[in-house]
Design a protein around this motif. Structure first.
Motif, PDB file in Angstrom:
ATOM      1  N   THR A   1      26.328  43.040  31.437  1.00  0.00           N
ATOM      2  CA  THR A   1      26.679  43.259  30.041  1.00  0.00           C
ATOM      3  C   THR A   1      25.936  44.457  29.461  1.00  0.00           C
ATOM      4  OG1 THR A   1      25.010  41.614  29.445  1.00  0.00           O
ATOM      5  CG2 THR A   1      27.281  40.859  29.559  1.00  0.00           C
ATOM      6  N   ASN A   2      26.562  45.088  28.467  1.00  0.00           N
ATOM      7  CA  ASN A   2      25.979  46.238  27.775  1.00  0.00           C
ATOM      8  C   ASN A   2      25.658  47.378  28.747  1.00  0.00           C
ATOM      9  OD1 ASN A   2      25.084  47.691  25.546  1.00  0.00           O
ATOM     10  ND2 ASN A   2      22.995  46.890  25.680  1.00  0.00           N
ATOM     11  N   THR A   3      26.638  47.718  29.564  1.00  0.00           N
ATOM     12  CA  THR A   3      26.557  48.890  30.444  1.00  0.00           C
ATOM     13  C   THR A   3      27.840  49.700  30.260  1.00  0.00           C
ATOM     14  OG1 THR A   3      27.643  47.844  32.343  1.00  0.00           O
ATOM     15  CG2 THR A   3      25.248  47.545  32.147  1.00  0.00           C
ATOM     16  N   SER A   4      27.986  50.771  31.029  1.00  0.00           N
ATOM     17  CA  SER A   4      29.200  51.586  30.970  1.00  0.00           C
ATOM     18  C   SER A   4      30.104  51.329  32.169  1.00  0.00           C
ATOM     19  CB  SER A   4      28.831  53.069  30.899  1.00  0.00           C
ATOM     20  OG  SER A   4      28.123  53.364  29.713  1.00  0.00           O
ATOM     21  N   VAL A   5      29.893  50.205  32.850  1.00  0.00           N
ATOM     22  CA  VAL A   5      30.762  49.843  33.970  1.00  0.00           C
ATOM     23  C   VAL A   5      32.161  49.576  33.424  1.00  0.00           C
ATOM     24  CG1 VAL A   5      31.182  48.178  35.814  1.00  0.00           C
ATOM     25  CG2 VAL A   5      28.849  48.904  35.297  1.00  0.00           C
ATOM     26  N   SER A   6      33.175  50.111  34.087  1.00  0.00           N
ATOM     27  CA  SER A   6      34.552  49.991  33.603  1.00  0.00           C
ATOM     28  C   SER A   6      35.460  49.485  34.716  1.00  0.00           C
ATOM     29  CB  SER A   6      35.039  51.352  33.085  1.00  0.00           C
ATOM     30  OG  SER A   6      34.996  52.320  34.121  1.00  0.00           O
ATOM     31  N   GLY A   7      36.723  49.363  34.397  1.00  0.00           N
ATOM     32  CA  GLY A   7      37.687  48.879  35.379  1.00  0.00           C
ATOM     33  C   GLY A   7      37.847  47.370  35.274  1.00  0.00           C
ATOM     34  N   THR A   8      38.227  46.740  36.356  1.00  0.00           N
ATOM     35  CA  THR A   8      38.434  45.299  36.376  1.00  0.00           C
ATOM     36  C   THR A   8      37.656  44.674  37.533  1.00  0.00           C
ATOM     37  OG1 THR A   8      40.415  45.572  37.728  1.00  0.00           O
ATOM     38  CG2 THR A   8      40.732  45.475  35.345  1.00  0.00           C
ATOM     39  N   VAL A   9      37.618  43.357  37.548  1.00  0.00           N
ATOM     40  CA  VAL A   9      36.941  42.645  38.632  1.00  0.00           C
ATOM     41  C   VAL A   9      37.789  42.755  39.895  1.00  0.00           C
ATOM     42  CG1 VAL A   9      36.035  40.418  39.401  1.00  0.00           C
ATOM     43  CG2 VAL A   9      35.961  41.026  36.974  1.00  0.00           C
ATOM     44  N   PRO A  10      37.234  43.295  40.986  1.00  0.00           N
ATOM     45  CA  PRO A  10      38.014  43.420  42.228  1.00  0.00           C
ATOM     46  C   PRO A  10      38.476  42.057  42.731  1.00  0.00           C
ATOM     47  CG  PRO A  10      35.997  44.720  42.352  1.00  0.00           C
ATOM     48  CD  PRO A  10      35.876  43.848  41.138  1.00  0.00           C
ATOM     49  N   GLU A  11      39.699  41.985  43.199  1.00  0.00           N
ATOM     50  CA  GLU A  11      40.229  40.722  43.695  1.00  0.00           C
ATOM     51  C   GLU A  11      39.424  40.206  44.883  1.00  0.00           C
ATOM     52  OE1 GLU A  11      44.517  38.710  44.924  1.00  0.00           O
ATOM     53  OE2 GLU A  11      44.413  40.764  44.128  1.00  0.00           O
ATOM     54  N   SER A  12      38.806  41.132  45.632  1.00  0.00           N
ATOM     55  CA  SER A  12      38.009  40.720  46.793  1.00  0.00           C
ATOM     56  C   SER A  12      36.820  39.859  46.385  1.00  0.00           C
ATOM     57  CB  SER A  12      37.510  41.946  47.568  1.00  0.00           C
ATOM     58  OG  SER A  12      36.667  42.746  46.760  1.00  0.00           O
ATOM     59  N   TRP A  13      36.414  39.923  45.102  1.00  0.00           N
ATOM     60  CA  TRP A  13      35.258  39.159  44.650  1.00  0.00           C
ATOM     61  C   TRP A  13      35.516  37.660  44.669  1.00  0.00           C
ATOM     62  CZ3 TRP A  13      31.468  41.313  40.504  1.00  0.00           C
ATOM     63  CH2 TRP A  13      30.996  42.575  40.922  1.00  0.00           C
ATOM     64  N   GLN A  14      36.740  37.262  44.894  1.00  0.00           N
ATOM     65  CA  GLN A  14      37.023  35.835  44.986  1.00  0.00           C
ATOM     66  C   GLN A  14      36.323  35.215  46.196  1.00  0.00           C
ATOM     67  OE1 GLN A  14      41.202  34.869  46.190  1.00  0.00           O
ATOM     68  NE2 GLN A  14      41.432  37.088  46.225  1.00  0.00           N
ATOM     69  N   ARG A  15      35.828  36.077  47.095  1.00  0.00           N
ATOM     70  CA  ARG A  15      35.107  35.563  48.265  1.00  0.00           C
ATOM     71  C   ARG A  15      33.641  35.249  47.946  1.00  0.00           C
ATOM     72  NH1 ARG A  15      38.228  39.737  50.813  1.00  0.00           N
ATOM     73  NH2 ARG A  15      36.440  41.136  50.977  1.00  0.00           N
ATOM     74  N   MET A  16      33.197  35.554  46.722  1.00  0.00           N
ATOM     75  CA  MET A  16      31.821  35.235  46.318  1.00  0.00           C
ATOM     76  C   MET A  16      31.796  33.768  45.869  1.00  0.00           C
ATOM     77  SD  MET A  16      31.151  38.822  44.277  1.00  0.00           S
ATOM     78  CE  MET A  16      29.426  38.569  43.876  1.00  0.00           C
ATOM     79  N   LYS A  17      31.826  32.879  46.814  1.00  0.00           N
ATOM     80  CA  LYS A  17      32.019  31.457  46.551  1.00  0.00           C
ATOM     81  C   LYS A  17      30.836  30.797  45.851  1.00  0.00           C
ATOM     82  CE  LYS A  17      36.025  31.384  48.671  1.00  0.00           C
ATOM     83  NZ  LYS A  17      37.283  31.215  47.916  1.00  0.00           N
ATOM     84  N   SER A  18      29.636  31.371  45.975  1.00  0.00           N
ATOM     85  CA  SER A  18      28.444  30.719  45.437  1.00  0.00           C
ATOM     86  C   SER A  18      28.165  31.084  43.988  1.00  0.00           C
ATOM     87  CB  SER A  18      27.215  31.075  46.281  1.00  0.00           C
ATOM     88  OG  SER A  18      27.349  30.597  47.601  1.00  0.00           O
ATOM     89  N   ILE A  19      28.852  32.079  43.452  1.00  0.00           N
ATOM     90  CA  ILE A  19      28.487  32.593  42.133  1.00  0.00           C
ATOM     91  C   ILE A  19      28.670  31.541  41.049  1.00  0.00           C
ATOM     92  CG2 ILE A  19      30.727  33.573  41.468  1.00  0.00           C
ATOM     93  CD1 ILE A  19      28.948  36.104  40.658  1.00  0.00           C
ATOM     94  N   GLN A  20      27.682  31.452  40.177  1.00  0.00           N
ATOM     95  CA  GLN A  20      27.694  30.487  39.082  1.00  0.00           C
ATOM     96  C   GLN A  20      27.811  31.165  37.728  1.00  0.00           C
ATOM     97  OE1 GLN A  20      24.261  27.938  39.443  1.00  0.00           O
ATOM     98  NE2 GLN A  20      24.780  27.322  41.530  1.00  0.00           N
ATOM     99  N   ILE A  21      27.190  32.331  37.582  1.00  0.00           N
ATOM    100  CA  ILE A  21      27.272  33.077  36.324  1.00  0.00           C
ATOM    101  C   ILE A  21      27.628  34.523  36.624  1.00  0.00           C
ATOM    102  CG2 ILE A  21      26.028  33.899  34.291  1.00  0.00           C
ATOM    103  CD1 ILE A  21      24.260  31.442  34.457  1.00  0.00           C
ATOM    104  N   LEU A  22      28.695  35.000  36.032  1.00  0.00           N
ATOM    105  CA  LEU A  22      29.096  36.397  36.126  1.00  0.00           C
ATOM    106  C   LEU A  22      29.226  36.910  34.707  1.00  0.00           C
ATOM    107  CD1 LEU A  22      30.027  38.854  37.707  1.00  0.00           C
ATOM    108  CD2 LEU A  22      32.328  37.898  37.740  1.00  0.00           C
ATOM    109  N   ALA A  23      28.240  37.657  34.266  1.00  0.00           N
ATOM    110  CA  ALA A  23      28.192  38.142  32.885  1.00  0.00           C
ATOM    111  C   ALA A  23      28.679  39.582  32.841  1.00  0.00           C
ATOM    112  CB  ALA A  23      26.776  38.034  32.330  1.00  0.00           C
TER     113      ALA A  23
END
Length: 211
Positions: free
Chosen positions: A114-136
């Motif tokens: 949060t509060n950065t200049s990162v742009s674009g969208t969440v890559p579909e490949s990130w669905q393989r990050m099965k353990s993630i609990q918080i993605l801010a």
């Protein structure tokens, strides 16, 4: 500054220099500190970019660089840091897009941009990050142009936060639902905060205009 010579401290496993006046850049030579599992440089004047050599720090589990002057892009090579569980880069000058290769971060639990200049969208490949609990992420990253959460994120049933860019003119109750962006609070049943009015039309959430 952070001494490159510290790279010889190969048994160092934890270092906390947060909230100090330390400045300078992140030494690439620190990649030799292969026992380091926790590094906190948050709320300092550290600047420069994320070293592409740091994936050699194979034990790194927690890295806090939030509220610094770190800039540049997210290195795809960091996808090799498979022990990483917590990475906080919010309130920095990081830019660019989210690397699809980071889907290999299979141990990641808490990832914040949060509060950065990162742009674009969440890559579909990130669905393989099965353990993630918080993605801010900022709401501009988390939602598609139509204001919808990508279908693969909905299917993941993970917990997301995309509420950092508040431009609301109204006060709402955001009720936690399985497919809603969420904040982790002590009392998760309901909470008050300012939301952009467009959230009231978000089809996977229940919102009210009560105040």
């Amino acid at each position: 500054t952070l001494p490159s010579a510290w790279s010889a401290m190969t048994s160092m496993f934890s270092l906390d220099l947060s909230r100090t006046s330390i400045s300078g850049t992140l030494p690439s030579a620190w990649s030799a500190m292969t026992s380091m599992f926790s590094l906190d440089l948050s709320q300092t004047s550290i600047s420069g970019t994320l070293p592409s050599a740091w994936p050699a720090m194979t034990s790194m589990s927690t890295l806090n660089l939030y509220s610094t002057s770190i800039s540049g892009t997210l290195p795809p090579a960091w996808s090799a840091m498979t022990s990483m569980q917590t990475l906080s880069l919010y309130s920095t000058s990081i830019s660019g897009t989210l690397p699809p290769a980071w889907s290999a971060l299979s141990s990641m639990l808490d990832l914040r941009f949060t509060n950065t200049s990162v742009s674009g969208t969440v890559p579909e490949s990130w669905q393989r990050m099965k353990s993630i609990q918080i993605l801010a992420l900022s709401s501009t990253l988390l939602f598609d142009p139509a204001g919808r959460l990508p279908e693969f994120i909905i299917a993941s049933k993970a917990v997301f936060s995309g509420l950092d860019n508040d431009t609301s003119l109204n006060r709402s109750i955001f009720k936690h639902e399985l497919y809603c962006p969420q904040l982790t609070l002590k009392n998760p049943s309901a909470f008050f905060m300012s939301l952009d009015p467009t959230y009231s039309s978000y089809r996977y959430c229940q919102c009210s205009n009560d105040s």
